[in-house]
Write a protein that holds these residues in place. Structure first.
Motif, mmCIF file in Angstrom:
data_model
loop_
_atom_site.group_PDB
_atom_site.id
_atom_site.type_symbol
_atom_site.label_atom_id
_atom_site.label_comp_id
_atom_site.label_asym_id
_atom_site.label_seq_id
_atom_site.Cartn_x
_atom_site.Cartn_y
_atom_site.Cartn_z
ATOM 1 N N ILE A 161 51.094 33.069 49.645
ATOM 2 C CA ILE A 161 51.064 32.624 48.263
ATOM 3 C C ILE A 161 52.379 32.960 47.555
ATOM 4 O O ILE A 161 53.065 33.919 47.907
ATOM 5 C CB ILE A 161 49.873 33.234 47.493
ATOM 6 C CG1 ILE A 161 49.974 34.766 47.455
ATOM 7 C CG2 ILE A 161 48.561 32.817 48.139
ATOM 8 C CD1 ILE A 161 48.885 35.440 46.632
ATOM 9 N N GLU A 162 52.712 32.126 46.557
ATOM 10 C CA GLU A 162 53.965 32.326 45.822
ATOM 11 C C GLU A 162 53.935 33.632 45.042
ATOM 12 O O GLU A 162 54.911 34.382 45.005
ATOM 13 C CB GLU A 162 54.190 31.156 44.884
ATOM 14 C CG GLU A 162 55.530 31.196 44.158
ATOM 15 C CD GLU A 162 55.752 29.953 43.319
ATOM 16 O OE1 GLU A 162 56.694 29.212 43.632
ATOM 17 O OE2 GLU A 162 54.959 29.737 42.371
ATOM 18 N N SER A 163 52.795 33.927 44.424
ATOM 19 C CA SER A 163 52.631 35.172 43.677
ATOM 20 C C SER A 163 51.142 35.386 43.443
ATOM 21 O O SER A 163 50.317 34.529 43.754
ATOM 22 C CB SER A 163 53.370 35.115 42.341
ATOM 23 O OG SER A 163 52.698 34.257 41.433
ATOM 24 N N PHE A 180 41.162 43.321 45.244
ATOM 25 C CA PHE A 180 40.730 42.013 44.733
ATOM 26 C C PHE A 180 41.118 41.724 43.286
ATOM 27 O O PHE A 180 41.369 40.574 42.940
ATOM 28 C CB PHE A 180 39.216 41.860 44.888
ATOM 29 C CG PHE A 180 38.753 41.734 46.314
ATOM 30 C CD1 PHE A 180 38.764 40.499 46.948
ATOM 31 C CD2 PHE A 180 38.321 42.841 47.026
ATOM 32 C CE1 PHE A 180 38.353 40.369 48.257
ATOM 33 C CE2 PHE A 180 37.906 42.721 48.337
ATOM 34 C CZ PHE A 180 37.921 41.474 48.958
ATOM 35 N N GLN A 181 41.148 42.747 42.441
ATOM 36 C CA GLN A 181 41.395 42.513 41.022
ATOM 37 C C GLN A 181 42.768 41.877 40.804
ATOM 38 O O GLN A 181 43.790 42.335 41.324
ATOM 39 C CB GLN A 181 41.311 43.835 40.249
ATOM 40 C CG GLN A 181 41.427 43.665 38.739
ATOM 41 C CD GLN A 181 41.144 44.959 38.009
ATOM 42 O OE1 GLN A 181 40.078 45.548 38.154
ATOM 43 N NE2 GLN A 181 42.100 45.421 37.218
ATOM 44 N N GLY A 182 42.788 40.782 40.043
ATOM 45 C CA GLY A 182 44.037 40.108 39.738
ATOM 46 C C GLY A 182 44.508 39.143 40.797
ATOM 47 O O GLY A 182 45.572 38.517 40.643
ATOM 48 N N MET A 183 43.740 38.982 41.863
ATOM 49 C CA MET A 183 44.136 38.051 42.922
ATOM 50 C C MET A 183 43.668 36.635 42.607
ATOM 51 O O MET A 183 42.586 36.445 42.033
ATOM 52 C CB MET A 183 43.564 38.507 44.267
ATOM 53 C CG MET A 183 44.249 39.725 44.865
ATOM 54 S SD MET A 183 45.980 39.408 45.284
ATOM 55 C CE MET A 183 45.805 38.321 46.700
ATOM 56 N N PRO A 184 44.441 35.630 43.002
ATOM 57 C CA PRO A 184 44.048 34.240 42.744
ATOM 58 C C PRO A 184 42.998 33.765 43.734
ATOM 59 O O PRO A 184 42.710 34.439 44.731
ATOM 60 C CB PRO A 184 45.367 33.478 42.941
ATOM 61 C CG PRO A 184 46.114 34.292 43.953
ATOM 62 C CD PRO A 184 45.774 35.724 43.647
ATOM 63 N N ARG A 185 42.448 32.589 43.468
ATOM 64 C CA ARG A 185 41.475 31.966 44.352
ATOM 65 C C ARG A 185 42.178 31.064 45.368
ATOM 66 O O ARG A 185 43.273 30.547 45.112
ATOM 67 C CB ARG A 185 40.464 31.143 43.552
ATOM 68 C CG ARG A 185 39.595 31.970 42.610
ATOM 69 C CD ARG A 185 38.609 31.108 41.846
ATOM 70 N NE ARG A 185 37.771 31.913 40.985
ATOM 71 C CZ ARG A 185 36.642 32.500 41.373
ATOM 72 N NH1 ARG A 185 36.220 32.336 42.617
ATOM 73 N NH2 ARG A 185 35.930 33.211 40.532
ATOM 74 N N HIS A 186 41.512 30.876 46.501
ATOM 75 C CA HIS A 186 42.014 29.915 47.482
ATOM 76 C C HIS A 186 41.880 28.518 46.876
ATOM 77 O O HIS A 186 40.814 28.167 46.348
ATOM 78 C CB HIS A 186 41.218 30.018 48.782
ATOM 79 C CG HIS A 186 41.823 29.255 49.920
ATOM 80 N ND1 HIS A 186 41.768 27.883 49.995
ATOM 81 C CD2 HIS A 186 42.496 29.672 51.024
ATOM 82 C CE1 HIS A 186 42.379 27.492 51.104
ATOM 83 N NE2 HIS A 186 42.836 28.559 51.743
#
Length: 645
Positions: free
Chosen positions: A456-458, A498-504
């Motif tokens: 992922i980019e970020s 997990f906190q702050g992570m984006p979704r697939h």
């Protein structure tokens, strides 16, 4: 290739390539896990009603091996040939290779477990192990788990402060350690170093056969303990304690970005992740002999133990340093089939001329006979017959392509190097290689079976919270993943991973943070590019920048504060540690920089590990910080590399 476990599974399912198998293993985890459990002939006390119960809304709530009961230690010998060799080992200074059968291993582990009860150590109690990887360490590790206890893994290189930090997190009832460490013709104190920490009662192994130290009151020698335990087990045999899949069996530590290490529990399931990985990727099977110089303080210690025993293979332990001709001879005599290494070991073999060096003439022996001679490539040296080696495997450091091409030529027919990268919280790897795909040195050829990830980019998603996928970026794991951690002893697991992570962007699943930067170079092939966060890998040991900075801050009063960064050498190998010292307006001369380098190195060895070394010290007026006062270590690293490389 046709005889490999991966190829045979591909054939059974009519898969035309490994990637089809890998995708199936992640998309249909229940089928994959059941097939692997049967293939390895694992003896659970109670088999699961369901191998995988997915929860896509909350990946942490997914469960594996539902309602099963097991004991990870007991599975190491149940169903194995009692008279087959479980462990072969060579002690320091010895030439004889000693052996222990699966029956003897079982008996010794159950004797140890019975002895624990006599010391008041029961189900759920923590037992620390801080000692070299010896037969006694294996017995103590499996014996503790057989008794329903929880092993607390501490590396034998740790300083008293680092030992104390880990003991403070876990309330241990017992410490298993050794009087002295014998290595490279040196006698290094261990028991006395352990006593400098706030240690519980100690069980002390005699490294030289007889005690080399005087024990403090209440502590007991290994020989006395096992003798008394043998008497107890004769009158009342011990039965292993079986429990649910998510019962803790081992606490290992991985650096956190805030300085305190993360205490990561391994459960009854984690050993299965290790064994399944090694079966499919390193191709470890019944009758194999595997060797990987490591320590129970690091995840590869328990990993290699379970990878051997749960796959019905033998574990080969060499007590002395692996960078010797003696180790190379040990590999030959034991007929090792899978040899694990880290890049620095390979460099040592080359530099000292073991197995042929860098310049001159190389003669390779195959099947006991000299067959191949290469002029002008390598230095002549003591050559050993490694024709039994089917593959090598590497972990812990960035690899060097040239060194690994050299390594591949040490075994008959240029055997592959199975790169293996994951983490303590993974219980194994997320990216690796196989024996059924074309391999390129220092490159990963596949995502690991039972796993999936994207780059992922970020961590900042779009307006819908979805990640932007890229060819080079931060690695994000797509849950659920068998064997991965679900709790931490001393931190909020959900917040950390997990906190702050984006979704697939396709499935909508919230992805799991790991912190490595990777690049997909072609198809299923990947390369690693170090860490994205404030941790570093020094000689295979993950440590946080904060831990380094805390050790060196205050060493001299004219240094206002320090920043710790690391970079990977262009040709691979251990990361290089650089200390950035902020001194304000003071003019610093070259002699003072050298003085700082020595003082910082000394303090880091005292406070953290004797294996850590400061490669360079650079001077700045002020350290760059964000508006919220967070140190910008990536800016420090970029500035240093721009100025020096």
């Amino acid at each position: 290739m046709e005889n490999t476990a991966a190829h045979q599974m591909m054939t059974r399912h009519n898969f035309s390539n490994f990637e089809q198998l890998r995708k199936w293993s992640h998309e249909e985890p229940a089928e994959y896990l059941e097939e692997m459990t049967n293939e390895l002939k694992l003896a659970l006390k109670k088999f699961p009603t369901e191998y995988c119960a997915r929860n896509l809304e909350d990946p942490q709530a997914s469960r594996f091996f539902v309602e099963a009961e097991m004991n990870a230690a007991e599975m190491c010998w149940l169903g194995r040939d009692p008279q087959a060799t479980a462990v072969m080992f060579q002690k320091v200074g010895g030439t004889e290779i000693e052996k222990m059968t699966f029956q003897d291993l079982k008996d010794q582990c159950l004797t140890f477990a019975r002895g624990l009860a006599s010391l008041g150590v029961g189900v759920g109690d923590f037992v620390a192990i801080d000692m070299p990887m010896t037969i006694e360490a294996v017995i103590a590790y499996l014996g503790t788990i057989a008794a329903g206890g929880v092993v607390v893994s501490i590396a034998d290189s740790f300083s008293p402060d680092m030992i104390n930090t880990r003991l403070a997190i876990c309330n241990c009832k017992l410490m298993v350690t050794q009087d002295v460490i014998l290595r490279a013709n040196k006698e290094l104190p261990l028991y006395t170093r352990v006593l400098q920490s706030n240690t519980p009662r100690c069980l002390v192994v005699e490294g030289k056969g007889t005690l080399a130290v005087e024990l403090k009151e209440g502590d007991i020698s290994w020989s006395s303990f096992m003798s008394e335990a043998s008497s107890l087990v004769e009158t009342k045999p011990f039965e292993c304690v079986n429990s649910s899949p998510y019962t803790y069996t081992n606490i290992l530590f991985s650096s956190g970005t805030t300085g305190e290490p993360k205490a990561i529990p391994w459960t009854q399931l984690t050993p299965l992740k290790s064994a399944f990985d090694s079966h499919m990727h390193q191709d470890i099977k019944w009758g194999d002999v595997i060797c990987w110089p490591t320590n129970l303080g690091w995840m590869m210690g328990p990993w290699i133990l379970y990878s051997a025993f749960l796959n019905g293979a033998s574990l080969a332990l060499y007590y002395d340093t692996p960078v010797t001709s003696g180790f190379c001879s040990f590999v030959e005599k034991c007929k090792v089939t899978m040899l694990g290494i880290v890049p620095s070991i390979v460099k040592g073999w080359m530099d000292f001329g073991f197995m042929g060096g860098r310049d001159g003439t190389l003669v390779i022996k195959h099947d006991g006979a000299t067959e191949d001679t290469y002029e002008g490539l390598f230095q002549a040296g003591p050559i050993h017959d490694w024709s039994s080696v089917r593959c090598f495997s590497s972990s812990g450091e960035a690899s060097n392509e040239d060194d690994y091409l050299w390594l591949m030529g040490r075994a008959k027919g240029y055997r592959p190097v199975i790169e293996y990268c994951g983490g303590t919280e993974i219980g194994g790897a997320f990216v690796s290689c196989t024996c059924v795909q074309p391999q390129s040195p220092a490159t990963f050829s596949t995502i690991v079976c039972g796993c999936d990830f994207v780059l992922i980019e970020s961590e900042d998603g779009d307006e819908k919270g979805n990640a932007k996928l890229v060819r080079k970026g931060e690695l994000a794991i797509v849950p659920p993943m068998f064997g991965g951690s679900t709790t931490l002893l001393n931190k909020d697991h959900k917040k950390v991973y997990f906190q702050g992570m984006p979704r697939h962007p396709d499935s909508g699943i919230v992805m799991r943070r790991h912190g490595d930067e990777f690049e997909r170079v072609s198809g299923t092939y990947y390369r690693a590019h170090g860490r994205c966060d404030d941790t570093m890998n020094l000689g295979g040991i993950k440590v946080s920048s904060v831990e380094i900075e805390n050790a060196v801050n205050g060493v001299v009063d004219w240094v206002e504060e320090c920043g710790a960064i690391a970079f990977e050498p262009p040709k691979g190998g251990p990361s290089k540690l650089v200390i950035v010292a902020a001194v304000g307006e003071k003019h610093v001369i070259e002699e003072e920089v050298e003085m700082l380098k020595k003082m910082f190195s000394k303090k880091i060895r005292e406070k953290l590990s004797p294996l850590f070394k400061v490669s360079d010290v650079t001077i700045v007026k002020k350290l760059p910080r964000t508006a919220s006062n967070k140190m910008m270590r990536r800016v420090l690293r970029d500035d240093y590399l721009s100025a020096n490389h």
